[in-house]
Design an enzyme around this catalytic site. Structure first.
Site, PDB file in Angstrom:
ATOM      1  CG  ASP A  88      49.252  40.159  34.957  1.00 24.89           C
ATOM      2  OD1 ASP A  88      49.363  40.997  35.981  1.00 24.89           O
ATOM      3  OD2 ASP A  88      50.201  39.842  34.319  1.00 24.89           O
ATOM      4  CG  ASP A 297      51.131  42.629  39.047  1.00 28.51           C
ATOM      5  OD1 ASP A 297      50.274  42.422  38.527  1.00 28.51           O
ATOM      6  OD2 ASP A 297      52.268  42.266  39.011  1.00 28.51           O
TER       7      ASP A 297
END
Length: 446
Positions: A88, A297
């Site tokens: 992440d 992201d």
């Protein structure tokens, strides 16, 4: 995955436009920096489907959550315990589910190198400054231990004690790493069945990137059931790639809705086919609160645009696909709370119709993220209308979630080699065949 923002006071609007500038990287002061400077690792990156929610809302209001995660293998503790963690780049603090009945959780009692962080530690008092919610002291715990609560835009949460233990990635030396040993976690998606936690890869002081001293990493996400690649440090792709780079953007003032440790870039326009959308530049830059930044992201599945940009994209894509795609015709249907442009496609089809116009995100410096073919639409699990399945446009409306940012998710990074170059403060994109790259570097399919 985007962390939820905290509130603070706003700053004067007229100063903002002078504050957008390429980010100058801070040097790492972590003990792992010297080791990481010569790091060169190739790791498998698995595209993992997430189970659907057991408890569902009415079909016209499906909850906002991710259906797919990117996971990487590593080992934690002494002796090493193998775990799989969600990669992440939108989060800072890594965490592991501890002392749980889940098969893939981490048991700190079995690790001789595990140490909880006390409240008096500088790690607890100072290094959590970039987290949306700073750590707090749990006075009720033995010795007063540092506690953290994490929340994300999809309503997932995790809370537990901050601790240190050895993280072992590939063939690299083990690295003492600060992370959260999570006692409880809630996932809006129903949970990542094979993942023990999350590997935070943004630029915050407690991220794995900062703690390990990594100055460059990249990944390649496949579009089908195959392993992709995560390259750390000096590891290179197996073939030359035509990277186009865009600079990282930083605002120096602490604005309430600007994530200063995200991989923030500047979106300068959107094109559908050959048509450049008439979006004012003012819509694409952060406002006086910091809302409106553009983040790359890997923890978010799809791409989100603020309302005015989304409305322009929705209108033009609908215009160009009139006759090629049959609208769902249900104005109240919203997939995952943010995707309201949906279509009916014959259920027998494995992919959307060919010939749809590509959507291109234009970034500062000439870099582009082009979205075409299968990645333009996503088949909604379990939604059938007669002989048709429901497919939705994979660009969502941030205002409906709500998010205060533009987010480029990993679904639109498939078969794109994405490089995070902290040394030169930039992010690079290059088209690639990720399945071929995996085979050439000896990473087998799952």
């Amino acid at each position: 995955m985007i962390s939820s923002a905290s509130n603070s006071q706003c700053f004067l609007l007229f100063l903002l436009l002078f504050l957008l500038q390429p980010f100058t990287s801070r040097s790492s002061s972590t003990t792992g920096g010297a080791k990481a400077s010569s790091l060169s690792l190739v790791l498998p990156l698995r595209v993992q489907k997430v189970p659907s929610l057991a408890l569902r809302k009415p079909s016209n209001k499906l909850l906002f959550h991710h259906n797919v995660s990117l996971t990487v293998p590593l080992a934690v503790g002494t002796p090493p315990h193998n775990v799989s963690m969600v990669l992440d780049t939108g989060s800072e603090l890594s965490w592991l589910l501890c002392n749980s009945s889940a098969a893939h959780s981490f048991d700190p009692n079995r690790s001789s190198s595990y140490h909880p962080v006390p409240c008096s530690s500088p790690t607890c008092r100072d290094r959590g400054r970039d987290l949306p919610m700073p750590p707090i002291c749990d006075a009720s715990s033995p010795g007063g231990r540092c506690h953290v609560y994490l929340s994300y835009a999809d309503a997932s949460t995790a809370d537990g004690a901050i601790a240190t233990d050895s993280f072992l990635v590939g063939s690299s030396p083990s690295l003492p790493t600060v992370f959260a040993c999570v006692a409880s976690a809630y996932s809006s998606s129903g949970g990542d069945t094979d993942a023990a936690g999350l590997l935070g890869m943004n630029r915050g002081s407690l991220s794995f990137v900062t703690q390990s001293g990594i100055r460059r990493f990249s990944y390649c996400i496949p579009d089908h059931d195959a392993f992709g690649l995560l390259l750390l440090g000096n590891a290179e792709p197996p073939f030359p790639l035509p990277f186009n780079y865009t600079p990282l953007i930083q605002i120096t003032l602490p604005l309430p809705y600007f994530d200063r440790v995200a991989y923030s870039v500047q979106l300068e326009g959107i094109r559908v086919g050959h048509a450049l959308l008439p979006i004012p530049k003012s819509v694409l830059v952060p406002d006086h609160t910091g809302a409106g930044q553009t983040m790359v992201d890997s923890g978010s599945q799809f791409t989100f645009l603020l309302g005015p940009a989304y409305d322009a994209l929705k209108a033009e894509f609908s215009r160009q696909t009139r006759g090629a795609l049959a609208p769902l015709g249900e104005p109240d249907f919203v997939f995952q709370g943010a995707f309201d442009l949906c279509f009916r496609v014959p259920a027998a089809r494995e992919e959307p119709p060919p010939g749809l116009p590509a959507v291109v995100l234009l970034l500062r410096g000439g870099a582009e993220v082009a979205v075409g073919g299968e990645t333009l639409l996503y088949r909604v699990p379990g939604e059938v209308r007669g002989a048709d399945a429901v497919w939705c446009f994979t660009f969502g409306n941030s205002d409906l979630v709500p998010l205060s940012a533009y987010v480029i998710g990993h679904h639109h990074q498939q078969n794109v080699w994405v490089e995070y170059d902290l040394e030169n403060a930039r992010v690079g994109f290059a088209p690639a065949r990720c399945d071929q790259a995996s085979r050439q570097l000896g990473v087998a399919s799952p």
